[in-house]
Design an enzyme around this catalytic site. Structure first.
Site, PDB file in Angstrom:
ATOM      1  N   VAL A 162       3.514  12.921   2.701  1.00  0.00           N
ATOM      2  CA  VAL A 162       2.625  12.179   1.811  1.00  0.00           C
ATOM      3  C   VAL A 162       1.368  11.740   2.556  1.00  0.00           C
ATOM      4  O   VAL A 162       1.430  11.312   3.722  1.00  0.00           O
ATOM      5  CB  VAL A 162       3.347  10.945   1.233  1.00  0.00           C
ATOM      6  CG1 VAL A 162       2.414  10.103   0.383  1.00  0.00           C
ATOM      7  CG2 VAL A 162       4.557  11.388   0.413  1.00  0.00           C
ATOM      8  N   ASP A 206      -1.841   6.283   5.495  1.00  0.00           N
ATOM      9  CA  ASP A 206      -2.487   5.951   6.763  1.00  0.00           C
ATOM     10  C   ASP A 206      -1.577   6.213   7.961  1.00  0.00           C
ATOM     11  O   ASP A 206      -2.038   6.275   9.094  1.00  0.00           O
ATOM     12  CB  ASP A 206      -2.990   4.508   6.763  1.00  0.00           C
ATOM     13  CG  ASP A 206      -1.902   3.488   6.486  1.00  0.00           C
ATOM     14  OD1 ASP A 206      -0.731   3.876   6.285  1.00  0.00           O
ATOM     15  OD2 ASP A 206      -2.224   2.285   6.447  1.00  0.00           O
ATOM     16  N   LYS A 242       0.844  -1.199   0.000  1.00  0.00           N
ATOM     17  CA  LYS A 242       0.000   0.000   0.000  1.00  0.00           C
ATOM     18  C   LYS A 242       0.877   1.246   0.000  1.00  0.00           C
ATOM     19  O   LYS A 242       2.102   1.176   0.145  1.00  0.00           O
ATOM     20  CB  LYS A 242      -0.902   0.021   1.237  1.00  0.00           C
ATOM     21  CG  LYS A 242      -0.126   0.020   2.549  1.00  0.00           C
ATOM     22  CD  LYS A 242      -1.058  -0.020   3.746  1.00  0.00           C
ATOM     23  CE  LYS A 242      -0.253  -0.065   5.050  1.00  0.00           C
ATOM     24  NZ  LYS A 242      -1.127  -0.061   6.239  1.00  0.00           N
ATOM     25  N   ARG A 299       3.889  -8.420   5.193  1.00  0.00           N
ATOM     26  CA  ARG A 299       3.644  -9.508   6.141  1.00  0.00           C
ATOM     27  C   ARG A 299       2.216 -10.029   6.094  1.00  0.00           C
ATOM     28  O   ARG A 299       1.968 -11.180   6.456  1.00  0.00           O
ATOM     29  CB  ARG A 299       3.987  -9.055   7.554  1.00  0.00           C
ATOM     30  CG  ARG A 299       3.204  -7.862   8.056  1.00  0.00           C
ATOM     31  CD  ARG A 299       3.695  -7.419   9.423  1.00  0.00           C
ATOM     32  NE  ARG A 299       3.022  -6.196   9.862  1.00  0.00           N
ATOM     33  CZ  ARG A 299       3.256  -5.597  11.023  1.00  0.00           C
ATOM     34  NH1 ARG A 299       4.166  -6.103  11.831  1.00  0.00           N
ATOM     35  NH2 ARG A 299       2.615  -4.500  11.362  1.00  0.00           N
ATOM     36  N   TYR A 341       9.137   8.178  16.434  1.00  0.00           N
ATOM     37  CA  TYR A 341       9.233   8.129  14.973  1.00  0.00           C
ATOM     38  C   TYR A 341      10.370   8.985  14.437  1.00  0.00           C
ATOM     39  O   TYR A 341      11.217   8.494  13.675  1.00  0.00           O
ATOM     40  CB  TYR A 341       7.913   8.568  14.340  1.00  0.00           C
ATOM     41  CG  TYR A 341       7.959   8.531  12.829  1.00  0.00           C
ATOM     42  CD1 TYR A 341       7.931   7.325  12.146  1.00  0.00           C
ATOM     43  CD2 TYR A 341       8.044   9.706  12.092  1.00  0.00           C
ATOM     44  CE1 TYR A 341       7.992   7.282  10.755  1.00  0.00           C
ATOM     45  CE2 TYR A 341       8.095   9.675  10.706  1.00  0.00           C
ATOM     46  CZ  TYR A 341       8.078   8.463  10.044  1.00  0.00           C
ATOM     47  OH  TYR A 341       8.147   8.432   8.669  1.00  0.00           O
TER      48      TYR A 341
END
Length: 244
Positions: free
Chosen positions: A200, A203, A15, A37, A167
């Site tokens: 970008v 999700d 995705k 996965r 992150y």
């Protein structure tokens, strides 16, 4: 890159940016492994890519698992005998909160396990196959928030990204690890670079980004197709080099 039938592996390719990277590389006539996965989403992505004319194949891959990465390397060796391009795209943001005074250390561990150790795990498993290529390329997907210069606002621009103790530092860590790979692989024909896709809509950010996944994938495709005398050990976005 030299003229040859080329095989690439893109992690997290079911995705978003990863899918668009696979699509962009496939449009060049390459054979592209879709690393993911989740079995259902991986095979759905492979079907979509094939419908678009891409020579795509599924690669079951959990970047946090040694056995999974070993099996992925074995699958690619049996299929192609070598690997020409590896794009380490799989990544997570982790849960909230991420302010350093509030973050759960387990969130940091989880993010680093995927975003940094996962890249090391996959790269090391695939390096023997990359060494068989005439023009091997490694592209590690970083972020503008991985730049300490931009995080601290010391380049004359506003500080980028939210306060995030998991992150953002994971991408800075990835940048530093990539530099060490560059040093170790100096003198070989392996070019390894970092790609910054920009903000970008995926999700990972609740689709709040201002760029499309296709736009974000462009820099990775560019770095995957560098000529043999191209740069290595650099950090790039569409506009050029990103400050460290």
């Amino acid at each position: 890159m030299s003229e040859q039938h080329t095989t690439a592996l893109v992690t997290g390719a079911n995705k978003g940016i990863g899918y668009e990277i696979a699509l962009g590389l496939g449009a060049l006539g390459w054979s592209v492994g879709v690393g993911a996965r989740h079995d259902g989403r991986r095979e759905e992505a492979v079907e979509r890519l094939r419908a678009a004319g891409v020579d795509a194949f599924g690669v079951p891959l959990d970047v946090t698992d040694d056995a999974s990465t070993t099996a992925a390397a074995r699958l690619i060796e049996e299929r192609a005998g070598r690997l020409d391009v590896l794009v380490n795209n799989a990544g997570i943001t982790g849960g909230m909160p991420q302010e350093p005074t509030r973050v759960d250390p387990d969130i940091i561990r989880t993010v680093v396990e995927t975003n940094v150790l996962g890249v090391i795990r996959v790269t090391n498993a695939l390096l023997p196959l990359l060494r068989r290529s005439a023009s091997p390329r490694i592209v590690n997907m970083s972020s503008s928030v991985g730049s300490l210069t931009r995080q601290s606002g010391t380049d004359g621009e506003l500080t980028t990204g939210p306060v995030a103790a998991a992150y953002s530092p994971s991408k800075t860590f990835l940048n530093a690890v990539t530099v060490q790979y560059t040093r170790e692989l100096a003198g070989t024909n392996i070019l390894i670079n970092l790609a910054c896709p920009g903000y970008v809509a995926t999700d990972l950010n609740g689709f709040q980004g201002v760029r499309t996944p296709e736009q974000g994938a462009a820099i990775a495709v560019k770095l995957a197709t560098l000529p043999d005398d191209g740069p290595t050990g650099k950090f790039f976005e569409d506009a050029g080099e990103v400050p460290w």
